[in-house]
Design a protein around this motif. Sequence first.
Motif, short mmCIF file in Angstrom:
data_model
loop_
_atom_site.label_atom_id
_atom_site.label_comp_id
_atom_site.label_asym_id
_atom_site.label_seq_id
_atom_site.Cartn_x
_atom_site.Cartn_y
_atom_site.Cartn_z
N GLY A 199 49.29 41.25 46.96
CA GLY A 199 49.53 40.25 48.00
C GLY A 199 48.28 39.62 48.58
N ASP A 200 47.11 40.17 48.30
CA ASP A 200 45.86 39.56 48.75
C ASP A 200 45.61 38.27 47.97
N SER A 201 44.84 37.34 48.57
CA SER A 201 44.50 36.11 47.86
C SER A 201 43.17 35.57 48.35
N PHE A 202 42.50 34.83 47.48
CA PHE A 202 41.28 34.13 47.86
C PHE A 202 41.42 32.67 47.44
N GLU A 203 41.19 31.79 48.40
CA GLU A 203 41.30 30.35 48.16
C GLU A 203 39.95 29.73 48.50
N GLY A 204 39.28 29.18 47.51
CA GLY A 204 37.98 28.60 47.78
C GLY A 204 37.16 28.34 46.54
N SER A 205 35.85 28.56 46.63
CA SER A 205 34.91 28.24 45.55
C SER A 205 34.61 29.45 44.69
N TRP A 206 34.42 29.18 43.38
CA TRP A 206 34.13 30.22 42.41
C TRP A 206 32.92 29.84 41.57
N LEU A 207 32.20 30.87 41.09
CA LEU A 207 31.09 30.67 40.17
C LEU A 207 31.02 31.88 39.25
N ASN A 208 31.11 31.62 37.93
CA ASN A 208 31.08 32.72 36.94
C ASN A 208 32.11 33.81 37.25
N SER A 209 33.32 33.35 37.64
CA SER A 209 34.44 34.25 37.95
C SER A 209 34.20 35.11 39.19
N MET A 210 33.26 34.70 40.04
CA MET A 210 33.02 35.40 41.31
C MET A 210 33.22 34.44 42.48
N MET A 211 33.70 34.98 43.61
CA MET A 211 33.84 34.18 44.82
C MET A 211 32.45 33.76 45.27
N HIS A 212 32.23 32.46 45.37
CA HIS A 212 30.88 31.97 45.66
C HIS A 212 30.98 30.63 46.39
N GLY A 213 30.56 30.62 47.66
CA GLY A 213 30.69 29.42 48.47
C GLY A 213 31.70 29.62 49.56
N PHE A 214 32.23 28.53 50.08
CA PHE A 214 33.18 28.62 51.20
C PHE A 214 34.57 28.98 50.69
N GLY A 215 35.26 29.84 51.47
CA GLY A 215 36.61 30.21 51.08
C GLY A 215 37.33 31.01 52.15
N VAL A 216 38.61 31.27 51.89
CA VAL A 216 39.45 32.04 52.80
C VAL A 216 40.06 33.21 52.03
N TYR A 217 39.73 34.42 52.47
CA TYR A 217 40.34 35.61 51.88
C TYR A 217 41.45 36.08 52.81
N THR A 218 42.66 36.16 52.28
CA THR A 218 43.81 36.56 53.09
C THR A 218 44.37 37.88 52.58
N TRP A 219 44.49 38.86 53.47
CA TRP A 219 45.07 40.14 53.10
C TRP A 219 46.60 40.06 53.15
N SER A 220 47.25 41.01 52.48
CA SER A 220 48.71 41.00 52.40
C SER A 220 49.37 41.17 53.77
N ASP A 221 48.63 41.76 54.74
CA ASP A 221 49.22 41.95 56.07
C ASP A 221 49.09 40.71 56.95
#
Length: 266
Positions: A199-221
């Motif tokens: 249920g977790d998700s990350f919406e934002g920027s990626w680089l080489n399959s890694m979260m890199h830059g601005f984004g929002v990480y949302t936990w399942s709760d």
Amino acid sequence: MSAPEVIVDNVEQALTSVDRTKSVDAISDRDRSSISINGESFRASSESTAFSVGDFVLPNGESYSGTLLGNVPEGNGKYVWSDGCVYEGEWRRGMRHGNGKIQWPSGAAYEGEFSGGYMHGAGTYVGSNNLTYKGRWRLNLKHGLGSQVYPNGDIFEGSWIQGSPEGPGKYTWANGNVYLGNMKGSKMAGKGTLTWTNGDSFEGSWLNSMMHGFGVYTWSDGGCYVGTWTCGLKDGKGSFYPKGSRLQAVEERYLNALRKRGYFQI
């Protein structure tokens, strides 16, 4: 949570063994002098331009059977390479052109369109390891829109450039994780959203399959972190919002503006 790995693949190396004789018309005059057609010795001549049906065997053991225009394959025919590769389908001026099928000794097969001797157009490739790709090809490489099912059950649907996922697409892991966004060099890059099965998700920027830059990480709760990331790690420039809390008005407006501009969408 770290991002799951995107699988990279290559079409079988055997593909090059077929490419080396993509043009039967390129046979040397010395080889042509010993070609046998329908059991009779035959000497190639540019003056022979009539259609016929026959077969010939080359000195290296390779063979062709089907229609001919003069001395070269034209129309429908079957070519067998000395290493066991087989092509059956349409020909034009001695080259695989039109619809046909290649089978490799390993069990791999391609069925679809050809142009100038290459897999080119729409076609389906099934590897010896049961990897399956269905989509567009360009000069023996996956190029354009296509869908691939990997041997482990992962699936990629989207854009391909010169053999690898590049551009907008959807990658679904066999365990249920899903990435929707941009790819570059078979890796998650640019803007996209990865949703884990928990249920977790990350919406934002990626680089080489890694979260890199601005984004929002949302936990399942329902809690979330809004900020910047560096090589998959929070770099401290951001804010954490527990479950039930509301984003600051300025951050909420900023995120909505980014979404409207397509920052998080493909």
